[in-house]
Design a protein around this motif. Sequence first.
Motif, short mmCIF file in Angstrom:
data_model
loop_
_atom_site.label_atom_id
_atom_site.label_comp_id
_atom_site.label_asym_id
_atom_site.label_seq_id
_atom_site.Cartn_x
_atom_site.Cartn_y
_atom_site.Cartn_z
N ASP A 88 19.17 35.37 93.96
CA ASP A 88 20.18 36.00 94.82
C ASP A 88 21.55 35.96 94.13
OD1 ASP A 88 18.30 36.47 96.80
OD2 ASP A 88 18.84 34.72 97.98
N LEU A 89 22.44 36.82 94.59
CA LEU A 89 23.79 36.88 94.03
C LEU A 89 24.76 36.14 94.93
CD1 LEU A 89 24.01 40.69 93.19
CD2 LEU A 89 23.69 38.82 91.59
N VAL A 90 25.77 35.52 94.31
CA VAL A 90 26.82 34.85 95.05
C VAL A 90 28.16 35.21 94.41
CG1 VAL A 90 26.64 32.69 93.75
CG2 VAL A 90 27.54 32.66 96.06
N VAL A 91 29.15 35.48 95.27
CA VAL A 91 30.50 35.85 94.82
C VAL A 91 31.49 34.88 95.44
CG1 VAL A 91 32.22 37.69 94.72
CG2 VAL A 91 29.79 38.28 94.84
N ARG A 92 32.39 34.36 94.63
CA ARG A 92 33.45 33.51 95.18
C ARG A 92 34.45 34.40 95.90
NH1 ARG A 92 36.57 28.46 92.45
NH2 ARG A 92 37.76 27.91 94.30
N GLY A 93 34.65 34.11 97.19
CA GLY A 93 35.54 34.91 98.02
C GLY A 93 34.75 35.79 98.97
N ILE A 94 35.49 36.43 99.85
CA ILE A 94 34.86 37.33 100.81
C ILE A 94 35.02 38.75 100.29
CG2 ILE A 94 34.94 38.21 103.17
CD1 ILE A 94 36.07 35.45 103.99
N VAL A 95 33.90 39.40 100.06
CA VAL A 95 33.91 40.80 99.61
C VAL A 95 33.12 41.63 100.61
CG1 VAL A 95 34.21 40.22 97.17
CG2 VAL A 95 31.92 40.50 98.06
N GLU A 96 33.54 42.86 100.77
CA GLU A 96 32.93 43.75 101.77
C GLU A 96 31.91 44.70 101.16
OE1 GLU A 96 33.49 43.38 104.98
OE2 GLU A 96 34.94 41.77 104.61
N ASP A 97 31.75 44.69 99.86
CA ASP A 97 30.86 45.63 99.18
C ASP A 97 29.43 45.50 99.71
OD1 ASP A 97 33.15 44.87 97.57
OD2 ASP A 97 32.33 46.18 96.03
N GLU A 98 28.81 46.63 100.00
CA GLU A 98 27.39 46.67 100.36
C GLU A 98 26.64 47.14 99.13
OE1 GLU A 98 26.07 45.51 103.05
OE2 GLU A 98 27.91 45.22 104.21
N LEU A 99 25.54 46.49 98.82
CA LEU A 99 24.74 46.84 97.66
C LEU A 99 23.48 47.58 98.09
CD1 LEU A 99 24.92 43.50 95.62
CD2 LEU A 99 26.56 45.38 95.70
N THR A 100 23.16 48.66 97.37
CA THR A 100 21.96 49.41 97.69
C THR A 100 21.07 49.63 96.47
OG1 THR A 100 23.13 51.51 97.37
CG2 THR A 100 23.06 50.63 99.61
N SER A 101 21.55 49.23 95.29
CA SER A 101 20.75 49.46 94.08
C SER A 101 21.17 48.49 92.98
CB SER A 101 20.94 50.90 93.59
OG SER A 101 22.26 51.06 93.09
N ALA A 102 20.39 48.48 91.91
CA ALA A 102 20.73 47.66 90.75
C ALA A 102 22.06 48.11 90.14
CB ALA A 102 19.61 47.72 89.72
N LYS A 103 22.38 49.41 90.23
CA LYS A 103 23.66 49.90 89.74
C LYS A 103 24.81 49.28 90.53
CE LYS A 103 22.12 54.32 87.89
NZ LYS A 103 22.23 55.78 87.96
N ASP A 104 24.63 49.13 91.85
CA ASP A 104 25.65 48.49 92.66
C ASP A 104 25.82 47.03 92.27
OD1 ASP A 104 26.16 50.79 94.10
OD2 ASP A 104 24.87 50.22 95.78
N GLU A 105 24.72 46.38 91.90
CA GLU A 105 24.76 44.99 91.46
C GLU A 105 25.62 44.88 90.20
OE1 GLU A 105 21.53 41.65 90.03
OE2 GLU A 105 20.89 43.08 91.56
#
Length: 139
Positions: A88-105
């Motif tokens: 799974d992915l983890v980001v420091r901070g609060i981000v609103e991005d929604e991911l729908t594909s590997a490109k978004d990752e």
Amino acid sequence: MVTNADITLYNKVYDRDTGTNRYYRTVLKGVNWQDTTAVQPTDKGIVSADVAEIYIPFTAETEKQFRKPKNFVKETEKTGFFTVEAGDLVVRGIVEDELTSAKDEERLKNAYDDVRVIAVVETNDNGSPEMQHWKVTAE
């Protein structure tokens, strides 16, 4: 536990119907994030091996309920739940991005400094509720 960060967790689940990964975003408030910078020798020279150790209290503030990884996958409506699992992915901070594909990752990794992939999860459930936590190592 002393906390110093909030995180955004993206649970990645393979969707057999579409043949792609789906991502479920969860914000966890009140965690401890520690960056470690290291180097590892390889046959090609020295390689950076930066990792983050993230301590997530069981009592971290979130709007969702925790499920163990296998139980999370079994949930038909995953939006009310989260899990903590390698990959799974983890980001420091609060981000609103929604991911729908590997490109978004990849876009997420390019947009934010502290985006890591979870490598190891340790469940530390001994002691008082204030001491219980997950220790997450993310690369």
